[in-house]
Every structure is written in structure tokens, then in C-alpha cells.
Design an enzyme around this catalytic site. Structure first.
Site, PDB file in Angstrom:
ATOM      1  N   LYS A 112      -9.417 -26.198  64.781  1.00 40.73           N
ATOM      2  CA  LYS A 112      -8.049 -26.481  64.354  1.00 40.73           C
ATOM      3  C   LYS A 112      -7.614 -27.896  64.736  1.00 40.73           C
ATOM      4  CE  LYS A 112      -6.960 -21.883  63.270  1.00 40.73           C
ATOM      5  NZ  LYS A 112      -8.202 -21.265  63.745  1.00 40.73           N
TER       6      LYS A 112
HETATM    7  C1  LIG Z   1      -8.764 -20.320  62.976  1.00 43.85           C
HETATM    8  C2  LIG Z   1     -10.174 -20.059  63.276  1.00 43.85           C
HETATM    9  C3  LIG Z   1     -11.021 -19.491  62.328  1.00 43.85           C
HETATM   10  C4  LIG Z   1     -10.537 -19.057  60.954  1.00 43.85           C
HETATM   11  O1  LIG Z   1     -10.214 -20.150  60.139  1.00 43.85           O
HETATM   12  P1  LIG Z   1      -9.259 -19.931  58.879  1.00 43.85           P
HETATM   13  O2  LIG Z   1      -9.025 -21.280  58.340  1.00 43.85           O
HETATM   14  O3  LIG Z   1      -8.013 -19.282  59.406  1.00 43.85           O
HETATM   15  O4  LIG Z   1      -9.983 -19.029  57.945  1.00 43.85           O
HETATM   16  C5  LIG Z   1     -12.340 -19.317  62.664  1.00 43.85           C
HETATM   17  N1  LIG Z   1     -12.816 -19.651  63.881  1.00 43.85           N
HETATM   18  C6  LIG Z   1     -12.022 -20.190  64.824  1.00 43.85           C
HETATM   19  C7  LIG Z   1     -12.581 -20.512  66.154  1.00 43.85           C
HETATM   20  C8  LIG Z   1     -10.681 -20.429  64.558  1.00 43.85           C
HETATM   21  O5  LIG Z   1      -9.912 -20.957  65.495  1.00 43.85           O
END
Ligand SMILES: *Cc1c(COP(=O)(O)O)cnc(C)c1O
Length: 496
Positions: A112
Site C-alpha cells: 500500500k
Molecule cells: C491490501 C493488501 C492486499 C489486497 O490488495 P487489494 O488491492 O485490496 O486487492 C493484498 N496483500 C496485502 C499485504 C495487502 O496489504
């Protein structure tokens, strides 16, 4: 020519990119989408020699056409700097025949950061461009990683405040510690007595509450969203697929225009949608492999054409994917409905009323580029153990869900040759206990930080700074509330 944006539920009102970024979510509850996906009119030979920042500019400038070159480059420079522990920003690591795209080298060691390190700068620039006088209040619901990454991105950014809601018993101890120790006078962290979907619904309600909006306006505030529904998060994520493709080409792994596959551990459908956008820009991606954990609502959707969230919510060891409403899927639904506002709105109304909807056969036919599957908890643990034992490479639980699904994809389709990128979405240090237990259950006897040191030794990688920092950090946030109390908590924090 300016690329304009409109809501997936109303295409009559057009917004510039900066307006869409500022609003986050459209007033009608829909998500902002570009009128068309621009093509990436840069050759792979050129891209091959670009830095991450240069690649990001090529991608983002095609979408955010009302930003000047200087504005965009400034945002990119502030985002992808020494906050990341490698100049490559998103390195590729080959292991067991797949290419792991490590998206966890930012300040909170999860993917993120790729978007949330730039969103605050895009937002502030957008506010300036649109003569916004109010302070921006970021409201975020998090299943763990978004919260900390947003807090880190917005902390002490002038003209902003950030309020993060997380499910009190639904995130890992390290995730919780990372959030509740966040510094910055403009930050506020709240645990709710409920799950992630309830937190997200509560936040959405506040966004749609016009009385609350008016109250805030008087006090000099307005809401915006840092969740992955903001187009200002989605588009920066397109960049790393382009970057990874160009690096595979540069390193001689693939030839010119060679098709690759992408596997994405999926929750809210943002990361994989970014890969879909990259493909639609012209990047030669074959299959978009959507990996779910035991909350396999997306696998069922791809298998049956029915999206049905009426099911038990399962807490897994990949908590950032414990999601029953994948918000970003609405952008795909709108598109496969032929950009049909009425059709999309009807399906989303069904979802709100019945908790499910069924797409038409015509729409289903347009999902041929997607392959969905899931890994259960045992398969996820096995994927970690196997990769460690075979290659010495240690992946986190979310990435392991994807690795497990990639194995199923190869077995089901026989497609073992296509070079494949697996989005590696978190550092194993973020989910240390689950990762170490997968390698050997004996580790469960150790304390969290003993495990961190042991992981560092086994994987032969240094303990990330983000982990070192929280070892002795002080808890600064201890508010816990009921789901219904969320608006009161927000008002109290803002002094409204
Ligand atoms: C948020 C997240 C996901 C999922 O990603 P999306 O864009 O919500 O599908 C997968 N792995 C981790 C570690 C995340 O923080």
C-alpha cells in the site's frame, strides 16, 4: 486533450483528474473511472532504461492530464524517495521459476506504500489547483495495511488530518502496534468492535451523510478518501506493472512484446485492477490471475458469474485479504457492462439490498482474461514452507496465497511456460508469526520479536527499519468504539 473522469453510477457529470482525486468517491456512491484507458505510447526499449520515477511519470501523465509536468514530477519525487529502502523501489526476485515483484520496500513494508506515499501529494496539489480552502480530512477503513500506510503518508502533511478505523480483533499484533504508535498531531486511530466490512460501510455512510458534510464545511473541513477506491491510488499502481515488464525485457528474461502473466493476491480488487489497466494501456499481459484466501467471494464470482457476499466471514492468516465486498470490482463491472451506468447501478443496488448480484452471460464473456482461484490456510502455509526449503526465499502469507494459486493455475491450464510476475504484497516481517509457523510449528513458542530475529537469520535478510522502530515505541492511540459511534468519534476528534 484532457482525459475526463465520471462516476460508475452517473456519466453525465465530468470531472478532471484532480477533482476526482479530491472527491475520492462520487456523490452518488459510484467510483470515478477515466472516460477511456489511454494507451502507453512509449516503446519498451525506452522504458527499459527508465528509473521507477521516470516510469511512474510516463504512466501517470497519461491519466492525470490536468497536472502540469512539474506538479506530477514533484509529487513523484516526494513519494518515491529514500523512504524506500532500495533505489529500485520495486525489485523483482526470481524464485522457483516465478518473478516476485516486491512491492514492500516502503515505510510500512507492504504494497500500500506504493500508492499511499504519493496520494497525499496528489491530494494537496489537487486542492491547490481547485482553490480548496478547507482542510482535507482523510477517513479510512483498514483491514491492516492501508491504515498504517495512510497514516505514514499523511502524518504532519499540512492541510490534512487523517482518521483510521480498524477492526479491533481483525489485524495482526504487529499491524496494530504499527498503527497505535503513529506519531503526528493530525493522526487519529480507532479500533471498532466489528469486522473490516463494517468499518468500511461505516466510513462510506459518513461520506454520503450530507448533514455531516455541511457541519464540517462550517468548521473548515471536508472529507476525502485514502482507500483504494480513490483514483489517485489506483493509477500509481499501474506504474509498477509497466516497470516490472520493462525490467524483465531489459534483463533478457522476455523478448519484445512477449506476453507475461500476473498473479495478484486480492482483497479489495485494487491491485489486480491496476494490472488490468496496464494491460488495457497496451502492456502485453496474458492472464490476470486473481488469488483469494478462504474468503473466496471473487473465486466464486469468476466461476459462476454471481457475486455473493452472504457467507461466513473467515479470519485468516492473510488478514489484508479478509474482505467480502471488493469495492474496486465495481470499476470492472461497469466496464464489462459496456460502460453502462444503469446496468452497473442496478447490480450495485442488488448488492446493497440482497448482498449479491449476477452478471449477464455477455458480461461474463469479457472476463476471459481473468483466472480466479484460492488457497486455503494449509495450502498457504505449504507454499511458504516449500519456497523456503527449495530456494531459501521467504514470502509473507498474502504472497503465499498467490504462489499457491499460481501452482493451481499451472496444473489446471498446463500454462507453465509464460513468464509470470507474482505481486509480493508484504514483507514476511509484517506477518512474522504466521510465516515462521508455516516453516516450522516449533516457532510458535517464541515471542514476536524473537521471531523477527529468527526470520532475519533464516531468510538472510536484515530486519526492516519499520519493524525496528516499533520494538520500543509508545502506544499513542487507544480509542475503541462501537460501529454506530463512528460519526461521533470523528466529530470529537475534529472538535465539531
Ligand atoms: C491490501 C493488501 C492486499 C489486497 O490488495 P487489494 O488491492 O485490496 O486487492 C493484498 N496483500 C496485502 C499485504 C495487502 O496489504
Amino acid at each position: 486533450m484532457k482525459l475526463m473522469y465520471s462516476s460508475t453510477r452517473n456519466d453525465e457529470v465530468k470531472f478532471t483528474a484532480s477533482q476526482a482525486i479530491l472527491k475520492g468517491l462520487a456523490d452518488d456512491g459510484g467510483l470515478f473511472v477515466p472516460e477511456c484507458i489511454p494507451s502507453l505510447d512509449v516503446s519498451v526499449d525506452k522504458l527499459a532504461n527508465m528509473s521507477y520515477q521516470e516510469t511512474a511519470y510516463e504512466v501517470m501523465s497519461r491519466f492525470f492530464t490536468d497536472f502540469t509536468e512539474e506538479e506530477l514530477k514533484n509529487c513523484i519525487a516526494k513519494a518515491y524517495d529514500s523512504k524506500f529502502d532500495t533505489e529500485e523501489i520495486a525489485p523483482l526476485v526470481e524464485a522457483d521459476g516465478a518473478y516476485y515483484l516486491e512491492l514492500f520496500h516502503g515505510p510500512t513494508i507492504a504494497f500500500k506504500d506504493m500508492a499511499l506515499s504519493i496520494l497525499p501529494h496528489l491530494l494537496i496539489t489537487s486542492a491547490r489547483k481547485n482553490n480548496v480552502k478547507n482542510d482535507i480530512v482523510i477517513l479510512t477503513a483498514t483491514s491492516g495495511d492501508t491504515g498504517k500506510a495512510a497514516l505514514a503518508g499523511f502524518a504532519d502533511v499540512e492541510g490534512t488530518k487523517i482518521i483510521v478505523f480498524y477492526p479491533k480483533n481483525g489485524v495482526s499484533p504487529i499491524q496494530e502496534k504499527q498503527m497505535v504508535t503513529q506519531k503526528g498531531a493530525n493522526t487519529f486511530v480507532v479500533g471498532i468492535k466489528g469486522n473490516f466490512d463494517q468499518a468500511q460501510t461505516g466510513v462510506k455512510k459518513m461520506f454520503n451523510d450530507t448533514a455531516l458534510e455541511a457541519e464540517l464545511d462550517v468548521a473548515g473541513y471536508q472529507f476525502s478518501s485514502a482507500n483504494s477506491i480513490n483514483i489517485g491510488r489506483l493509477i500509481p499502481q499501474v506504474a509498477y506493472y509497466v516497470y516490472a515488464y520493462a525490467k524483465l525485457y531489459k534483463n533478457g528474461v522476455i523478448g519484445k512484446d512477449e506476453t507475461i502473466n500476473v498473479v495478484v493476491p486480492t482483497g479489495n480488487f485494487g491491485n489486480i485492477l491496476a494490472a488490468f489497466y496496464a494491460k488495457n494501456m497496451g502492456l502485453p499481459i496474458g492472464k490476470l490471475i486473481c488469488a483469494s484466501n478462504e474468503n473466496k467471494v471473487l473465486f466464486d464470482f469468476f466461476s459462476t458469474g454471481t457475486y455473493d457476499k452472504n457467507r461466513e466471514f473467515i479470519l485468516t492468516n492473510s488478514p489484508s485479504m479478509d474482505i467480502l465486498i471488493s469495492s474496486n470490482l465495481e470499476r470492472l463491472i461497469y466496464r464489462i457492462a459496456g460502460n453502462d451506468v444503469a446496468a452497473n447501478t442496478k447490480l450495485m443496488a442488488d448488492l446493497a439490498a440482497e448482498g449479491k448480484y449476477a452478471i449477464t452471460d455477455e458480461m461474463r464473456q469479457q472476463l476471459a482474461d481473468f483466472y480466479g482461484n484460492y488457497s486455503n490456510e494449509a495450502e498457504t502455509a505449504e507454499a511458504i514452507k516449500k519456497l523456503y526449503e527449495d530456494c531459501g526465499y521467504i514470502i509473507d502469507t498474502h504472497t503465499a496465497v498467490a504462489a499457491g494459486v499460481y501452482d493451481k493455475y499451472k496444473a489446471a491450464t498446463g500454462d507453465k511456460e509464460t513468464k509470470t510476475i507474482i505481486a509480493s504484497t508484504a514483507s514476511p516481517f509484517k506477518f512474522t508469526r504466521s510465516v515462521m509457523n508455516a516453516i516450522d510449528p516449533k516457532y510458535d513458542a517464541m515471542s514476536d520479536f524473537e521471531l523477527v530475529d529468527e526470520l532475519s537469520r533464516l531468510g538472510n535478510v536484515a530486519v526492516p527499519k519499520a519493524i525496528e522502530e516499533i520494538r520500543n515505541a509508545q502506544v499513542l492511540h487507544d480509542t475503541v468504539c462501537e460501529v454506530e459511534e463512528m460519526p461521533q468519534v470523528v466529530k470529537k476528534f475534529l472538535g465539531v
